[in-house]
Design a protein around this motif. Sequence first.
Motif, PDB file in Angstrom:
ATOM      1  N   LEU A   1       0.833  -1.205   0.000  1.00 40.41           N
ATOM      2  CA  LEU A   1       0.000   0.000   0.000  1.00 40.41           C
ATOM      3  C   LEU A   1       0.869   1.257   0.000  1.00 40.41           C
ATOM      4  O   LEU A   1       0.604   2.212  -0.746  1.00 40.41           O
ATOM      5  CB  LEU A   1      -0.909  -0.004   1.229  1.00 40.41           C
ATOM      6  CG  LEU A   1      -2.110  -0.961   1.185  1.00 40.41           C
ATOM      7  CD1 LEU A   1      -2.661  -1.190   2.587  1.00 40.41           C
ATOM      8  CD2 LEU A   1      -3.200  -0.431   0.284  1.00 40.41           C
ATOM      9  N   ASN A   2       1.925   1.240   0.796  1.00 38.09           N
ATOM     10  CA  ASN A   2       2.825   2.398   0.846  1.00 38.09           C
ATOM     11  C   ASN A   2       3.513   2.635  -0.495  1.00 38.09           C
ATOM     12  O   ASN A   2       3.699   3.782  -0.911  1.00 38.09           O
ATOM     13  CB  ASN A   2       3.866   2.206   1.951  1.00 38.09           C
ATOM     14  CG  ASN A   2       3.277   2.332   3.343  1.00 38.09           C
ATOM     15  OD1 ASN A   2       2.260   2.988   3.535  1.00 38.09           O
ATOM     16  ND2 ASN A   2       3.898   1.701   4.316  1.00 38.09           N
ATOM     17  N   ARG A   3       3.866   1.563  -1.175  1.00 37.74           N
ATOM     18  CA  ARG A   3       4.523   1.713  -2.483  1.00 37.74           C
ATOM     19  C   ARG A   3       3.560   2.293  -3.516  1.00 37.74           C
ATOM     20  O   ARG A   3       3.953   3.111  -4.359  1.00 37.74           O
ATOM     21  CB  ARG A   3       5.081   0.371  -2.962  1.00 37.74           C
ATOM     22  CG  ARG A   3       6.329  -0.074  -2.211  1.00 37.74           C
ATOM     23  CD  ARG A   3       6.984  -1.272  -2.848  1.00 37.74           C
ATOM     24  NE  ARG A   3       6.168  -2.475  -2.751  1.00 37.74           N
ATOM     25  CZ  ARG A   3       6.169  -3.294  -1.698  1.00 37.74           C
ATOM     26  NH1 ARG A   3       6.925  -3.019  -0.643  1.00 37.74           N
ATOM     27  NH2 ARG A   3       5.406  -4.374  -1.678  1.00 37.74           N
ATOM     28  N   ALA A   4       2.291   1.886  -3.452  1.00 37.71           N
ATOM     29  CA  ALA A   4       1.292   2.436  -4.374  1.00 37.71           C
ATOM     30  C   ALA A   4       1.119   3.928  -4.123  1.00 37.71           C
ATOM     31  O   ALA A   4       0.991   4.724  -5.066  1.00 37.71           O
ATOM     32  CB  ALA A   4      -0.043   1.704  -4.208  1.00 37.71           C
ATOM     33  N   VAL A   5       1.127   4.317  -2.865  1.00 37.97           N
ATOM     34  CA  VAL A   5       0.993   5.738  -2.510  1.00 37.97           C
ATOM     35  C   VAL A   5       2.199   6.524  -3.009  1.00 37.97           C
ATOM     36  O   VAL A   5       2.059   7.606  -3.597  1.00 37.97           O
ATOM     37  CB  VAL A   5       0.850   5.896  -0.976  1.00 37.97           C
ATOM     38  CG1 VAL A   5       0.927   7.362  -0.577  1.00 37.97           C
ATOM     39  CG2 VAL A   5      -0.469   5.283  -0.507  1.00 37.97           C
ATOM     40  N   ALA A   6       3.389   5.990  -2.798  1.00 40.40           N
ATOM     41  CA  ALA A   6       4.614   6.695  -3.176  1.00 40.40           C
ATOM     42  C   ALA A   6       4.717   6.893  -4.686  1.00 40.40           C
ATOM     43  O   ALA A   6       5.347   7.858  -5.140  1.00 40.40           O
ATOM     44  CB  ALA A   6       5.829   5.921  -2.666  1.00 40.40           C
ATOM     45  N   ALA A   7       4.103   5.997  -5.461  1.00 39.81           N
ATOM     46  CA  ALA A   7       4.198   6.069  -6.917  1.00 39.81           C
ATOM     47  C   ALA A   7       3.196   7.041  -7.533  1.00 39.81           C
ATOM     48  O   ALA A   7       3.225   7.290  -8.736  1.00 39.81           O
ATOM     49  CB  ALA A   7       4.000   4.679  -7.522  1.00 39.81           C
ATOM     50  N   LEU A   8       2.297   7.596  -6.709  1.00 43.27           N
ATOM     51  CA  LEU A   8       1.252   8.476  -7.229  1.00 43.27           C
ATOM     52  C   LEU A   8       1.773   9.909  -7.324  1.00 43.27           C
ATOM     53  O   LEU A   8       2.212  10.484  -6.329  1.00 43.27           O
ATOM     54  CB  LEU A   8       0.028   8.419  -6.318  1.00 43.27           C
ATOM     55  CG  LEU A   8      -1.268   9.050  -6.846  1.00 43.27           C
ATOM     56  CD1 LEU A   8      -1.773   8.301  -8.066  1.00 43.27           C
ATOM     57  CD2 LEU A   8      -2.335   9.058  -5.756  1.00 43.27           C
ATOM     58  N   PRO A   9       1.733  10.522  -8.503  1.00 41.17           N
ATOM     59  CA  PRO A   9       2.232  11.900  -8.649  1.00 41.17           C
ATOM     60  C   PRO A   9       1.353  12.904  -7.919  1.00 41.17           C
ATOM     61  O   PRO A   9       0.164  12.663  -7.692  1.00 41.17           O
ATOM     62  CB  PRO A   9       2.204  12.124 -10.166  1.00 41.17           C
ATOM     63  CG  PRO A   9       1.175  11.164 -10.674  1.00 41.17           C
ATOM     64  CD  PRO A   9       1.260   9.971  -9.775  1.00 41.17           C
ATOM     65  N   ALA A  10       1.923  14.031  -7.584  1.00 44.22           N
ATOM     66  CA  ALA A  10       1.235  15.056  -6.799  1.00 44.22           C
ATOM     67  C   ALA A  10      -0.029  15.548  -7.483  1.00 44.22           C
ATOM     68  O   ALA A  10      -1.037  15.832  -6.825  1.00 44.22           O
ATOM     69  CB  ALA A  10       2.182  16.224  -6.529  1.00 44.22           C
ATOM     70  N   GLU A  11       0.004  15.654  -8.821  1.00 44.43           N
ATOM     71  CA  GLU A  11      -1.150  16.192  -9.548  1.00 44.43           C
ATOM     72  C   GLU A  11      -2.364  15.268  -9.514  1.00 44.43           C
ATOM     73  O   GLU A  11      -3.484  15.684  -9.854  1.00 44.43           O
ATOM     74  CB  GLU A  11      -0.776  16.501 -11.001  1.00 44.43           C
ATOM     75  CG  GLU A  11      -0.275  15.309 -11.804  1.00 44.43           C
ATOM     76  CD  GLU A  11       1.231  15.143 -11.752  1.00 44.43           C
ATOM     77  OE1 GLU A  11       1.769  14.507 -12.669  1.00 44.43           O
ATOM     78  OE2 GLU A  11       1.859  15.647 -10.796  1.00 44.43           O
ATOM     79  N   ALA A  12      -2.172  14.017  -9.100  1.00 44.63           N
ATOM     80  CA  ALA A  12      -3.292  13.070  -9.024  1.00 44.63           C
ATOM     81  C   ALA A  12      -3.883  12.985  -7.621  1.00 44.63           C
ATOM     82  O   ALA A  12      -4.845  12.250  -7.395  1.00 44.63           O
ATOM     83  CB  ALA A  12      -2.829  11.682  -9.482  1.00 44.63           C
ATOM     84  N   ARG A  13      -3.350  13.758  -6.693  1.00 40.42           N
ATOM     85  CA  ARG A  13      -3.829  13.708  -5.312  1.00 40.42           C
ATOM     86  C   ARG A  13      -4.884  14.786  -5.057  1.00 40.42           C
ATOM     87  O   ARG A  13      -4.983  15.764  -5.787  1.00 40.42           O
ATOM     88  CB  ARG A  13      -2.657  13.892  -4.341  1.00 40.42           C
ATOM     89  CG  ARG A  13      -1.577  12.833  -4.474  1.00 40.42           C
ATOM     90  CD  ARG A  13      -0.411  13.126  -3.549  1.00 40.42           C
ATOM     91  NE  ARG A  13       0.698  12.209  -3.771  1.00 40.42           N
ATOM     92  CZ  ARG A  13       0.831  11.029  -3.167  1.00 40.42           C
ATOM     93  NH1 ARG A  13      -0.068  10.636  -2.289  1.00 40.42           N
ATOM     94  NH2 ARG A  13       1.867  10.253  -3.435  1.00 40.42           N
TER      95      ARG A  13
ATOM     96  N   ALA B   1      -4.652   3.678  -7.859  1.00 41.20           N
ATOM     97  CA  ALA B   1      -3.620   4.668  -8.135  1.00 41.20           C
ATOM     98  C   ALA B   1      -3.430   4.837  -9.640  1.00 41.20           C
ATOM     99  O   ALA B   1      -3.274   5.977 -10.128  1.00 41.20           O
ATOM    100  CB  ALA B   1      -2.309   4.251  -7.478  1.00 41.20           C
ATOM    101  N   ASN B   2      -3.448   3.752 -10.379  1.00 45.07           N
ATOM    102  CA  ASN B   2      -3.305   3.828 -11.837  1.00 45.07           C
ATOM    103  C   ASN B   2      -4.474   4.579 -12.469  1.00 45.07           C
ATOM    104  O   ASN B   2      -4.299   5.309 -13.450  1.00 45.07           O
ATOM    105  CB  ASN B   2      -3.191   2.435 -12.431  1.00 45.07           C
ATOM    106  CG  ASN B   2      -1.850   1.774 -12.144  1.00 45.07           C
ATOM    107  OD1 ASN B   2      -0.868   2.471 -11.839  1.00 45.07           O
ATOM    108  ND2 ASN B   2      -1.787   0.469 -12.222  1.00 45.07           N
ATOM    109  N   CYS B   3      -5.664   4.389 -11.908  1.00 41.56           N
ATOM    110  CA  CYS B   3      -6.844   5.133 -12.385  1.00 41.56           C
ATOM    111  C   CYS B   3      -6.614   6.636 -12.228  1.00 41.56           C
ATOM    112  O   CYS B   3      -6.809   7.402 -13.173  1.00 41.56           O
ATOM    113  CB  CYS B   3      -8.076   4.702 -11.609  1.00 41.56           C
ATOM    114  SG  CYS B   3      -9.472   5.881 -11.654  1.00 41.56           S
ATOM    115  N   LEU B   4      -6.164   7.050 -11.046  1.00 43.90           N
ATOM    116  CA  LEU B   4      -5.950   8.470 -10.788  1.00 43.90           C
ATOM    117  C   LEU B   4      -4.833   9.034 -11.669  1.00 43.90           C
ATOM    118  O   LEU B   4      -4.941  10.157 -12.201  1.00 43.90           O
ATOM    119  CB  LEU B   4      -5.629   8.688  -9.307  1.00 43.90           C
ATOM    120  CG  LEU B   4      -6.779   8.410  -8.333  1.00 43.90           C
ATOM    121  CD1 LEU B   4      -6.275   8.381  -6.896  1.00 43.90           C
ATOM    122  CD2 LEU B   4      -7.894   9.444  -8.499  1.00 43.90           C
TER     123      LEU B   4
END
Length: 289
Positions: A159-171, A281-284
Amino acid sequence: MMSRLLCLIALCWLTWPVHAWSAVSLVDDRGVQVTLPQSPQRIVSMLPSLTETVCALHACERLVGVDAYSNWPVSVQALPRVGGLEDANVERIVALKPDLVLLAKSARVTDRLEALGLKVLTLEPRSMKDMERVLGQLGRVLDSEAEATTLWQQIDGGLNRAVAALPAEARGKRVYFEVSSGPYAASESSFIGETLARLGAANVVPGSLGPFPKLNPEFVVRADPQVIMVGDRNAVALAGRPGWERIDAVKSGRICVFTPAQGDVLARPGPRMAEGATIMANCLKDKFK
């Protein structure tokens, strides 16, 4: 000489550390104390997430029957099917001679199985905390406590790795996650909602409504999500809902439609939760490149 050797062998055998099974007593999700005199060897699982967890704890070979929807790992697809929450086949369950039946708290057949003398354990995780607890309980039941601890660490790390891979613009995006027609949604208090929160998303369905509330479709229109996540079976009906054409996600085409296989991963609080986080995360990332 031979007698001395035999004595040494006997002494080593007597002093060798032996792991002895002690009866396990735990409280299930009904609040009922269940005592198991020995680790079960013939298990019927009536919930896909529990089936997956048993197998992830290296006890798949103990399963002798599963519910109609358990389909992962592939090996469980060859096991006898005993129905679901609403239509459990009691006769078939009894015929399998299980020494433990794993059930959801909402299953209707629990009392009847207990009346027939079967040992029943109800476990129905709905949040991450629930999942960690249930994993620990199954670890005790299966005599695999160390494996259960390691598995939770792997899930949390994924879960932490999925979060870390998400770019700022998708949050920080407003998200509506529909779990089934009704519509029923995943709120902030569900494990899906908790995953979205870790990904930095703003769930438009508050936890105060319960983990998976049934909503008035107008609620979603007013919430105006920027992203809609939905399974392919329900996606077709979205366009026909009154007022939904005004929703930001619909106007912008930011609707992530999941395949049935992805839907299984996302909807089950089990060992594949980190995979589910990656799918979300990939969706976002895809919608906010």
